[in-house]
Design an enzyme around this catalytic site. Structure first.
Site, PDB file in Angstrom:
ATOM      1  N   PHE A 197       0.805  -1.219   0.000  1.00  0.00           N
ATOM      2  CA  PHE A 197       0.000   0.000   0.000  1.00  0.00           C
ATOM      3  C   PHE A 197       0.838   1.269   0.000  1.00  0.00           C
ATOM      4  O   PHE A 197       0.358   2.328  -0.408  1.00  0.00           O
ATOM      5  CB  PHE A 197      -0.929   0.019   1.220  1.00  0.00           C
ATOM      6  CG  PHE A 197      -0.221   0.256   2.535  1.00  0.00           C
ATOM      7  CD1 PHE A 197       0.098   1.529   2.969  1.00  0.00           C
ATOM      8  CD2 PHE A 197       0.129  -0.813   3.351  1.00  0.00           C
ATOM      9  CE1 PHE A 197       0.752   1.743   4.173  1.00  0.00           C
ATOM     10  CE2 PHE A 197       0.779  -0.617   4.560  1.00  0.00           C
ATOM     11  CZ  PHE A 197       1.090   0.669   4.963  1.00  0.00           C
ATOM     12  N   LYS A 216      -1.191  -7.505  -8.707  1.00  0.00           N
ATOM     13  CA  LYS A 216      -2.123  -7.398  -7.587  1.00  0.00           C
ATOM     14  C   LYS A 216      -1.630  -6.293  -6.649  1.00  0.00           C
ATOM     15  O   LYS A 216      -0.745  -6.501  -5.823  1.00  0.00           O
ATOM     16  CB  LYS A 216      -2.246  -8.704  -6.802  1.00  0.00           C
ATOM     17  CG  LYS A 216      -3.513  -8.708  -5.903  1.00  0.00           C
ATOM     18  CD  LYS A 216      -3.315  -9.390  -4.591  1.00  0.00           C
ATOM     19  CE  LYS A 216      -2.643  -8.558  -3.544  1.00  0.00           C
ATOM     20  NZ  LYS A 216      -3.460  -7.404  -3.032  1.00  0.00           N
ATOM     21  N   GLU A 264      -5.155  -3.763  -1.695  1.00  0.00           N
ATOM     22  CA  GLU A 264      -6.584  -3.457  -1.695  1.00  0.00           C
ATOM     23  C   GLU A 264      -6.894  -2.196  -0.893  1.00  0.00           C
ATOM     24  O   GLU A 264      -8.016  -1.679  -0.957  1.00  0.00           O
ATOM     25  CB  GLU A 264      -7.377  -4.645  -1.137  1.00  0.00           C
ATOM     26  CG  GLU A 264      -7.206  -4.925   0.341  1.00  0.00           C
ATOM     27  CD  GLU A 264      -5.941  -5.715   0.667  1.00  0.00           C
ATOM     28  OE1 GLU A 264      -5.842  -6.171   1.826  1.00  0.00           O
ATOM     29  OE2 GLU A 264      -5.073  -5.869  -0.208  1.00  0.00           O
ATOM     30  N   SER A 324       5.489  -7.199   3.952  1.00  0.00           N
ATOM     31  CA  SER A 324       6.063  -7.521   5.253  1.00  0.00           C
ATOM     32  C   SER A 324       6.891  -8.798   5.166  1.00  0.00           C
ATOM     33  O   SER A 324       6.677  -9.648   4.291  1.00  0.00           O
ATOM     34  CB  SER A 324       4.953  -7.697   6.289  1.00  0.00           C
ATOM     35  OG  SER A 324       4.192  -8.867   6.019  1.00  0.00           O
ATOM     36  N   CYS A 354       9.577   1.731   3.062  1.00  0.00           N
ATOM     37  CA  CYS A 354      10.478   0.630   3.403  1.00  0.00           C
ATOM     38  C   CYS A 354      11.914   1.110   3.574  1.00  0.00           C
ATOM     39  O   CYS A 354      12.749   0.394   4.137  1.00  0.00           O
ATOM     40  CB  CYS A 354      10.419  -0.471   2.346  1.00  0.00           C
ATOM     41  SG  CYS A 354      10.947   0.049   0.704  1.00  0.00           S
ATOM     42  N   GLU A 401       9.658  -3.801  12.904  1.00  0.00           N
ATOM     43  CA  GLU A 401       9.391  -2.762  11.905  1.00  0.00           C
ATOM     44  C   GLU A 401       8.085  -2.075  12.275  1.00  0.00           C
ATOM     45  O   GLU A 401       7.051  -2.732  12.393  1.00  0.00           O
ATOM     46  CB  GLU A 401       9.288  -3.364  10.507  1.00  0.00           C
ATOM     47  CG  GLU A 401       9.038  -2.318   9.437  1.00  0.00           C
ATOM     48  CD  GLU A 401       8.864  -2.912   8.043  1.00  0.00           C
ATOM     49  OE1 GLU A 401       9.305  -2.274   7.075  1.00  0.00           O
ATOM     50  OE2 GLU A 401       8.290  -4.008   7.930  1.00  0.00           O
TER      51      GLU A 401
END
Length: 500
Positions: free
Chosen positions: A154, A178, A181, A231, A286, A386
């Site tokens: 995301f 993909k 969402e 992740s 990230c 994280e």
């Protein structure tokens, strides 16, 4: 105001999915908390249809298309994306929450990879040796894999798909993307630009979904390779499942990026960098700096400078000129907040408390202003895990060696930066630090597109990094052709062939 349709559905075979969805999920504006639409969640049937469409497009010619045809599409796409940057950035802000300037920067960094892919004729150029033996020539070439799956997070709904899709398509593959969402509209808008640029129907499909769609993609027998960013637990799962089925996988996981500040550093520059790299995009990067490792000789001074800058930041709606926007969901905001609660309970000093900070926005938005923690210990959860939010932890060390050991002991090895004026210290750091990307007085050392992006240890599962030379290698497989056109019959020879 950016308009988002009430139903956000899949893009398969060059058109929107027509069937009614079995499941949907709400899409929200993080700045207001309002539901702006609902995204269809792909079933196994939808995934299979997208993969079949991609397989057909590859077999019908994209996989055998000329380099000139591919580059014409890539150049056209690059121009369209450049032209629509503001519109795409507005979609990112509306669904992710990052400020508009950051969203535009995201599109710009994605454009760099698209521009790299425009040079695919040179990137795919093989080698040749003439007359390695009598009448014997050898040449190498790289060929596409087929259908590849790209699964993206995301936090960069445009840039991360563009790390993979242009290179994969340029190499002759077809792609099923993909996206997350949580913020699906930007990736869908970019897919439509690919069609407008002349990409054949089915060569790029977009399926929205959750874990069901991910598992269906990585297990599908017609998917040859998987690129994943997310992740670490999910990256490990994707790598294990896909490789067990014989697929090629690059799975980029989590990070704990360190910034090491030595006593001779320019502390104003270091403070600016820590705040910018720690709180940009609300820390949902990230490559965000989440841990500042500082020599105790200058720690008090540096913390004071970081605190001053942190308190001056304005948190609010990313579309209205705030410095920092909201987090992507209420659940994620609450998770990040829990790390601050835990750190305070474990003995860290809360220098700037984002839990109490002012917000220029609605109370229903998913806001958490930036937090600065000092005297953080290496065993505290706020350092071990994280966080992916606007929390900057300061850890104090007494020497260069102690700081380097601390950084190298962490299970993540994505990126690290050192701030110093001393070339010998910088040189030693860049060689001995156990991460994949290093910055010297650069807080976020994301490589330019003609290099490759990726970390070490639990930050990467797989051998090849994203985009750049590694990206081309990942999306192709090599072949070596040895040719002889003898002028006369050489006869039967059962001896081991040698190059003479």
């Amino acid at each position: 105001m950016t308009s988002i349709p009430s139903r956000i559905t899949h893009w398969v075979g060059g058109e929107s999915w027509r069937d009614a969805p079995e499941r949907t999920a709400p899409v929200t504006n993080p700045a207001t908390g309002a539901v702006t639409g609902h995204v269809d969640l792909a079933s196994v049937h939808v995934v299979d249809s997208a993969v079949t469409s991609a397989r057909t497009a590859w077999e019908d010619g994209w996989g055998r298309s000329s380099l000139s045809r591919r580059t014409s599409v890539l150049f056209a796409f690059r121009e369209l994306l450049h032209r629509h940057t503001d519109r795409i950035a507005a979609l990112v802000t509306a669904e992710h929450g990052k400020v508009l300037a950051d969203a535009r920067g995201e599109v710009a960094r994605g454009l760099e990879v698209a521009e790299l892919a425009c040079g695919i004729p040179s990137l795919l150029q093989g080698a040749a040796s003439d007359s390695v033996a009598t009448d014997l020539d050898v040449r190498s070439l790289r060929q596409p894999l087929g259908v590849v799956a790209v699964i993206t997070p995301f936090n960069f709904p445009v840039m991360v798909p563009l790390w993979f899709v242009p290179v994969a398509l340029a190499c002759g593959n077809t792609v099923v993307l993909k996206p997350s969402e949580k913020d699906p509209s930007a990736a869908l808008a970019v897919a439509r630009l690919w069609t407008e640029a002349g990409l054949p129907d089915g060569a790029l499909s977009v399926v929205h979904g959750d874990g069901e769609a991910v598992d269906a993609l990585i297990a599908h027998e017609d998917v040859a390779a998987v690129s994943f960013v997310g992740s670490t637990p999910v990256a490990r799962h994707v790598h294990e499942v896909a490789t067990s089925r014989g697929k090629r996988v690059q799975a980029l996981g989590g990070a704990k990026n360190h910034m090491f500040v030595l006593p001779d550093a320019d502390l104003d520059q270091a403070a600016d960098a820590a705040v910018s790299a720690g709180f940009g995009s609300a820390g949902e990067r990230c490559m965000a700096i989440s841990a500042v490792v500082v020599h105790e000789a200058v720690a008090d001074d540096l913390v004071a400078r970081i605190a001053e800058r942190t308190r001056a930041l304005r948190t609010g709606d990313g579309s209205t000129g705030a410095d920092m926007g909201p987090l992507v969901t209420a659940e994620h905001r609450d998770r990040v907040r829990s790390f601050v609660d835990g750190a305070a309970g474990e003995g860290a000093t809360v220098v700037v408390d984002g839990r109490e900070g002012p917000v220029d926005g609605t109370q229903s938005g998913f806001f958490l202003p930036p937090t600065l923690l000092d005297h953080v210990g290496p065993a505290m959860a706020v350092y071990v895990e994280e966080i992916f939010g606007p929390v900057l932890s300061v850890l104090r060390v007494g020497s260069f060696d102690a700081g380097l050991r601390l950084i190298n002991a962490h299970r993540y090895g994505n990126g690290a930066a050192i701030f110093t004026r001393d070339g010998a210290s910088a040189r030693r750091f860049e060689r001995e630090v156990e991460v994949g990307m290093v910055g010297v007085n650069v807080p976020i050392p994301v490589p330019a597109a003609h290099f490759s992006f990726g970390g070490w240890k639990d930050s990467l599962f797989g051998d090849l990094h994203a985009y750049g030379p590694d990206g081309v290698s990942f999306f192709t497989r090599g072949k070596v052709v040895t040719t002889r056109w003898p002028s006369a019959d050489a006869g039967v020879d059962l001896g081991f062939p040698t190059h003479r």
